[in-house]
Design a protein around this motif. Structure first.
Motif: not given
Length: 134
Positions: A16-17, A60-61, A66-69, A88-89
């Motif tokens: 995703r990143v 930002e994107k 990541l929040k959406q997914a 940091d994920t």
């Protein structure tokens, strides 16, 4: 609606990143596998944006996607200045730099295995030696 599951792995997050960075035209993207070398994360990604504005927008994107997914919010440092943004994920640490700042800190030298760093240097040297077509 989040599409992540409990079975999501660090490799899923990494994918995703990398997709997000590619979509936003990040440059010189390097992924470093930290498994077995550090307990802080499984992967580190280093990328560049052409300006402070682009660095901030890329970060930002990425956080939004990541929040959406996944439904989780990544921690972010440095977005206000746009020189170096750290995302940091948990599983993946992402550094987005302006090129000058990236060159100064040279995180690749600290984290990449010696053989991979040598290959990266030879690729860069080969690219620099290539004539540009008009």
């Amino acid at each position: 609606m989040p599409t992540a599951t409990a079975a999501d792995t660090s490799d899923d997050t990494l994918a995703r990143v990398l997709a997000s960075l590619d979509d936003d035209k990040a440059e010189d993207i390097v992924s470093i596998d930290l498994r077995g070398r550090s307990a802080m994360a499984d992967h580190m990604v280093i990328a560049s944006g052409r300006s402070a504005r682009q660095v901030g927008a890329i970060a930002e994107k990425l956080v939004e996607r990541l929040k959406q997914a996944t439904g989780r919010t990544a921690r972010v440092e440095g977005k206000d200045t746009g020189d170096w943004v750290l995302i940091d994920t948990d599983d993946v640490i992402v550094h987005v730099f302006r090129p000058e700042v990236r060159e100064f800190y040279q995180l690749e030298k600290m984290w990449m295995p010696t053989d991979a760093l040598g290959a990266l240097r030879s690729d860069a040297a080969r690219d620099a030696a290539m004539p540009v077509a008009n």
